[in-house]
Write an enzyme that holds these catalytic residues in place. Structure first.
Site, mmCIF file in Angstrom:
data_model
loop_
_atom_site.group_PDB
_atom_site.id
_atom_site.type_symbol
_atom_site.label_atom_id
_atom_site.label_comp_id
_atom_site.label_asym_id
_atom_site.label_seq_id
_atom_site.Cartn_x
_atom_site.Cartn_y
_atom_site.Cartn_z
ATOM 1 N N ASN A 87 -70.586 46.644 13.401
ATOM 2 C CA ASN A 87 -70.765 45.791 12.223
ATOM 3 C C ASN A 87 -71.387 46.525 11.038
ATOM 4 O OD1 ASN A 87 -71.520 43.103 10.801
ATOM 5 N ND2 ASN A 87 -73.527 44.051 11.185
ATOM 6 N N SER A 137 -62.843 43.379 6.766
ATOM 7 C CA SER A 137 -63.034 42.498 5.599
ATOM 8 C C SER A 137 -61.654 42.034 5.155
ATOM 9 C CB SER A 137 -63.688 43.279 4.457
ATOM 10 O OG SER A 137 -63.518 42.573 3.238
ATOM 11 N N TYR A 150 -63.707 50.755 -0.900
ATOM 12 C CA TYR A 150 -64.225 49.869 0.166
ATOM 13 C C TYR A 150 -63.065 49.290 0.969
ATOM 14 C CZ TYR A 150 -66.461 45.782 2.350
ATOM 15 O OH TYR A 150 -66.903 44.828 3.253
ATOM 16 N N ALA A 151 -62.043 48.777 0.274
ATOM 17 C CA ALA A 151 -60.898 48.188 0.975
ATOM 18 C C ALA A 151 -60.217 49.228 1.857
ATOM 19 C CB ALA A 151 -59.906 47.607 -0.034
ATOM 20 N N ALA A 152 -60.147 50.463 1.367
ATOM 21 C CA ALA A 152 -59.515 51.521 2.167
ATOM 22 C C ALA A 152 -60.309 51.778 3.445
ATOM 23 C CB ALA A 152 -59.404 52.803 1.341
ATOM 24 N N LYS A 154 -61.950 49.602 5.089
ATOM 25 C CA LYS A 154 -61.725 48.486 6.014
ATOM 26 C C LYS A 154 -60.304 48.516 6.589
ATOM 27 C CE LYS A 154 -65.876 46.770 5.946
ATOM 28 N NZ LYS A 154 -66.727 46.877 7.160
HETATM 29 N N1 LIG Z 1 -71.060 39.776 3.287
HETATM 30 C C1 LIG Z 1 -69.777 39.788 2.987
HETATM 31 O O1 LIG Z 1 -69.331 39.120 2.030
HETATM 32 C C2 LIG Z 1 -68.810 40.569 3.823
HETATM 33 C C3 LIG Z 1 -67.442 40.315 3.657
HETATM 34 C C4 LIG Z 1 -66.537 41.033 4.416
HETATM 35 C C5 LIG Z 1 -66.973 41.981 5.318
HETATM 36 N N2 LIG Z 1 -68.298 42.234 5.457
HETATM 37 C C6 LIG Z 1 -68.711 43.266 6.415
HETATM 38 O O2 LIG Z 1 -69.592 42.701 7.354
HETATM 39 C C7 LIG Z 1 -70.507 43.708 7.809
HETATM 40 C C8 LIG Z 1 -71.925 43.181 7.669
HETATM 41 O O3 LIG Z 1 -72.131 42.870 6.298
HETATM 42 P P1 LIG Z 1 -73.376 41.997 5.811
HETATM 43 O O4 LIG Z 1 -72.890 41.193 4.670
HETATM 44 O O5 LIG Z 1 -74.060 41.350 6.944
HETATM 45 O O6 LIG Z 1 -74.278 43.193 5.212
HETATM 46 P P2 LIG Z 1 -75.858 43.262 4.969
HETATM 47 O O7 LIG Z 1 -76.394 41.914 4.781
HETATM 48 O O8 LIG Z 1 -76.028 44.275 3.893
HETATM 49 O O9 LIG Z 1 -76.377 43.879 6.353
HETATM 50 C C9 LIG Z 1 -75.887 45.140 6.752
HETATM 51 C C10 LIG Z 1 -76.548 45.580 8.040
HETATM 52 O O10 LIG Z 1 -76.028 46.877 8.361
HETATM 53 C C11 LIG Z 1 -77.101 47.818 8.403
HETATM 54 N N3 LIG Z 1 -76.633 49.107 7.938
HETATM 55 C C12 LIG Z 1 -76.113 49.448 6.733
HETATM 56 N N4 LIG Z 1 -75.839 50.747 6.688
HETATM 57 C C13 LIG Z 1 -76.171 51.250 7.913
HETATM 58 C C14 LIG Z 1 -76.137 52.542 8.478
HETATM 59 N N5 LIG Z 1 -75.735 53.617 7.784
HETATM 60 N N6 LIG Z 1 -76.551 52.703 9.753
HETATM 61 C C15 LIG Z 1 -76.993 51.642 10.476
HETATM 62 N N7 LIG Z 1 -77.064 50.401 9.980
HETATM 63 C C16 LIG Z 1 -76.670 50.224 8.714
HETATM 64 C C17 LIG Z 1 -78.200 47.206 7.520
HETATM 65 O O11 LIG Z 1 -79.504 47.674 7.847
HETATM 66 P P3 LIG Z 1 -80.150 48.945 7.033
HETATM 67 O O12 LIG Z 1 -79.821 48.750 5.583
HETATM 68 O O13 LIG Z 1 -81.595 48.900 7.337
HETATM 69 O O14 LIG Z 1 -79.498 50.147 7.602
HETATM 70 C C18 LIG Z 1 -78.053 45.737 7.909
HETATM 71 O O15 LIG Z 1 -78.648 45.492 9.169
HETATM 72 C C19 LIG Z 1 -70.208 44.958 6.991
HETATM 73 O O16 LIG Z 1 -69.384 45.827 7.743
HETATM 74 C C20 LIG Z 1 -69.461 44.419 5.784
HETATM 75 O O17 LIG Z 1 -68.600 45.362 5.220
HETATM 76 C C21 LIG Z 1 -69.232 41.544 4.730
#
Ligand SMILES: NC(=O)c1ccc[n+]([C@@H]2O[C@H](COP(=O)([O-])OP(=O)(O)OC[C@H]3O[C@@H](n4cnc5c(N)ncnc54)[C@H](OP(=O)(O)O)[C@@H]3O)[C@@H](O)[C@H]2O)c1
Length: 244
Positions: A87, A137, A150-152, A154
């Site tokens: 994730n 995503s 970013y899209a690439a 995913k």
């Molecule tokens: N929110 C949206 O609208 C959305 C939509 C589509 C897809 N997604 C995808 O869903 C996933 C989770 O997104 P979210 O919205 O929950 O993001 P978030 O609220 O920013 O949380 C991201 C989590 O990932 C951790 N993280 C980030 N970079 C990291 C790294 N290099 N190593 C280890 N941990 C890392 C962060 O902790 P630290 O910062 O402390 O490392 C945090 O625990 C992502 O893959 C994102 O692309 C999100």
């Protein structure tokens, strides 16, 4: 859905979708290990869950040494991994013209390279019949402006999932993708409300998603109730990809 005595790993489990997924797995009896970079955020997540079933590991998924440490931690525990949720991810919004090499590398190092090698290093530790869920995503199959790099990343996640589903099938390991639409998490804290409202208006269900709704899909795909689902791409986006 019962996950008693099941061992779950969630990368990026300290906030947003990952943290909501931790809560749901813990409620259903699982032992969960989460990673994240920021030790304070991990501590806050641990305090908010407040369960002996949750363990945390400070680990940056873009660093191969940290991924190896995660694999060593799992090996030292003597436990197999029943559910792996890949994730951890970041998002950055730039037009193709404005995307710098640094932005591109950050996105790829975390979202693609980190995810790929975490999967690789943990494959030997997966139990027979394990579930792997990769978080993509909706942008991986869309064409939104400002989302090129970013899209690439995913789309690459989707491709890795398809290959993994094929390669791991002989161990009865199921591999699936969850593709959220815009979801209310810390990732979108900086998005101005008028932009969020405009995005919500374009969603057939007329709102953005909640982290718990994405978590429910991840937990379902990880459960015995999804025993014949592998190689799927599950959009959890209020129907927005209907219009792509
Ligand atoms: N929110 C949206 O609208 C959305 C939509 C589509 C897809 N997604 C995808 O869903 C996933 C989770 O997104 P979210 O919205 O929950 O993001 P978030 O609220 O920013 O949380 C991201 C989590 O990932 C951790 N993280 C980030 N970079 C990291 C790294 N290099 N190593 C280890 N941990 C890392 C962060 O902790 P630290 O910062 O402390 O490392 C945090 O625990 C992502 O893959 C994102 O692309 C999100």
């Amino acid at each position: 859905m019962n996950f008693s005595d099941k061992n779950v790993i969630i990368t990026g489990g300290s906030a947003g979708i990952g943290l909501a997924t931790v809560k749901t797995f813990i409620e259903k009896g699982a032992n969960v290990l989460i990673t994240g970079r920021n030790a304070d955020t991990l501590r806050a997540a641990s305090e908010s869950i407040n369960s002996p079933k949750l363990k945390t590991l400070s680990s940056d998924t873009s660093k191969l040494a940290d991924i190896s440490r995660l694999a060593e931690t799992v090996a030292a525990s003597g436990n197999r991994v029943d559910v792996l949720v890949l994730n951890a991810g970041i998002a950055k919004q730039y037009s193709i013209e404005d995307t710098t090499e640094e932005v591109f590398d950050d996105l790829y190092n975390i979202n693609v390279k980190g995810l790929f090698f975490t999967l690789q290093k943990l494959i030997p530790h997966l139990s027979e019949g394990a579930s792997v869920v990769l978080i993509s995503s909706g942008v991986s199959v869309s064409g939104y402006a400002q989302m090129g790099a970013y899209a690439a990343t995913k789309s690459a996640v989707d491709a890795i999932a398809r290959t993994a589903a094929t390669e791991l099938a002989d161990r009865k390991i199921r591999v699936n993708v969850v593709a959220p639409g815009l979801t209310d998490t810390p990732m979108n804290q900086q998005t101005p409300p008028d932009i969020k409202n405009a995005i919500a208006a374009a969603v057939p269900l007329k709102r953005i998603g909640q982290a718990e709704e994405i978590a429910n899909a991840i937990v379902f795909l990880s459960s015995n109730e999804a025993s014949y689902i592998s190689g799927s791409y599950l959009a959890v986006d209020g129907g927005v990809t209907i219009r792509r």
